[in-house]
Motif scaffolding. Structure first.
Motif, short mmCIF file in Angstrom:
data_model
loop_
_atom_site.label_atom_id
_atom_site.label_comp_id
_atom_site.label_asym_id
_atom_site.label_seq_id
_atom_site.Cartn_x
_atom_site.Cartn_y
_atom_site.Cartn_z
N LEU A 36 0.85 -1.18 0.00
CA LEU A 36 0.00 0.00 0.00
C LEU A 36 0.88 1.23 0.00
CD1 LEU A 36 -2.94 1.20 0.45
CD2 LEU A 36 -2.36 1.17 2.89
N VAL A 37 0.56 2.20 -0.86
CA VAL A 37 1.20 3.51 -0.82
C VAL A 37 0.11 4.56 -0.62
CG1 VAL A 37 3.21 2.83 -2.19
CG2 VAL A 37 1.21 3.78 -3.33
N THR A 38 0.42 5.57 0.16
CA THR A 38 -0.58 6.59 0.45
C THR A 38 0.06 7.97 0.36
OG1 THR A 38 -0.14 6.60 2.82
CG2 THR A 38 -1.80 5.05 2.05
N ASN A 39 -0.77 8.96 0.08
CA ASN A 39 -0.38 10.36 0.19
C ASN A 39 -1.66 11.19 0.27
OD1 ASN A 39 -1.27 11.16 -2.48
ND2 ASN A 39 0.63 10.37 -3.33
N ASP A 40 -1.64 12.17 1.12
CA ASP A 40 -2.79 13.05 1.32
C ASP A 40 -4.09 12.25 1.41
OD1 ASP A 40 -1.04 15.22 1.26
OD2 ASP A 40 -1.27 15.49 -0.90
N GLU A 41 -4.98 12.49 0.47
CA GLU A 41 -6.29 11.84 0.46
C GLU A 41 -6.37 10.78 -0.63
OE1 GLU A 41 -9.11 12.50 2.42
OE2 GLU A 41 -7.82 13.70 3.69
N SER A 42 -5.27 10.02 -0.82
CA SER A 42 -5.27 9.00 -1.87
C SER A 42 -4.45 7.81 -1.45
CB SER A 42 -4.72 9.57 -3.17
OG SER A 42 -3.34 9.81 -3.06
N PHE A 43 -4.64 6.72 -2.18
CA PHE A 43 -3.83 5.53 -1.95
C PHE A 43 -3.84 4.67 -3.19
CE2 PHE A 43 -8.10 4.20 -0.78
CZ PHE A 43 -8.20 2.94 -1.35
N ALA A 44 -2.83 3.82 -3.27
CA ALA A 44 -2.76 2.80 -4.31
C ALA A 44 -2.45 1.48 -3.61
CB ALA A 44 -1.69 3.11 -5.34
N LEU A 45 -3.21 0.47 -3.95
CA LEU A 45 -3.00 -0.87 -3.42
C LEU A 45 -2.56 -1.75 -4.58
CD1 LEU A 45 -3.33 -2.96 -1.08
CD2 LEU A 45 -5.68 -3.26 -1.88
N GLY A 46 -1.46 -2.42 -4.39
CA GLY A 46 -0.95 -3.27 -5.46
C GLY A 46 -0.39 -4.56 -4.92
N ARG A 47 -0.02 -5.41 -5.87
CA ARG A 47 0.67 -6.64 -5.50
C ARG A 47 1.70 -6.95 -6.57
NH1 ARG A 47 -4.37 -10.60 -5.63
NH2 ARG A 47 -5.12 -10.09 -7.70
N VAL A 48 2.72 -7.67 -6.13
CA VAL A 48 3.78 -8.09 -7.05
C VAL A 48 3.89 -9.60 -6.96
CG1 VAL A 48 6.25 -7.98 -7.57
CG2 VAL A 48 5.03 -5.92 -6.86
N ILE A 49 3.83 -10.22 -8.14
CA ILE A 49 4.02 -11.66 -8.25
C ILE A 49 5.06 -11.85 -9.35
CG2 ILE A 49 2.97 -13.90 -8.74
CD1 ILE A 49 0.29 -12.69 -7.79
#
Length: 138
Positions: A36-49
């Motif tokens: 998970l990465v976040t900043n201010d009022e946002s986020f990105a959820l990812g995965r690595v395979i």
């Protein structure tokens, strides 16, 4: 951000499709493949395979949309995916989500496929998903 905070931002940002619940975010965050990465009022959820990263969701609260916050979050997602060993990034986006499509295209993503009737909208209709790819190798 807590799963409840993630769900609140997701609900505010995703008004045309079903937003994810706090328990869904908890499940993803328990996986050693997800980040998970976040900043201010946002986020990105990812995965690595292996060498592939998948952007599971990127949400920007409506009060900060259009101010570059999503782009910064996407860049943060890509840098983290590279650190985790990803060489390519993939994502899906609703075909009618023109702001997101613009963000992805101007960030170097290229559409590689389409899934017909993939998303169910809140009004019960179905929407196509566009699949994008970007190389993370410089």
């Amino acid at each position: 951000m807590t799963p409840a905070q993630l769900a609140a931002i997701h609900q505010a940002a995703f008004t045309q499709t079903r937003p994810w619940s706090a328990s869904e975010f908890s499940s993803f965050l328990e996986s050693p493949l997800c980040f998970l990465v976040t900043n201010d009022e946002s986020f990105a959820l990812g995965r690595v395979i292996g060498p592939e990263a998948e952007l599971l969701t990127l949400a920007v609260h409506p009060v900060t949309q259009g101010k570059g916050v999503g782009r910064k979050c996407l860049e943060q997602f890509e840098r983290t995916a590279q650190i985790w060993g990803a060489e390519d990034s993939f994502l899906e986006v609703a075909a009618d989500n023109t702001p997101a499509i613009s963000l992805y295209k101007t960030s170097g993503y290229v559409q590689i496929s389409q899934r017909h009737n993939y998303y169910e909208a809140t009004d019960g209709t179905r929407r196509d998903a566009l699949i994008f790819r970007k190389s993370l190798i410089s």
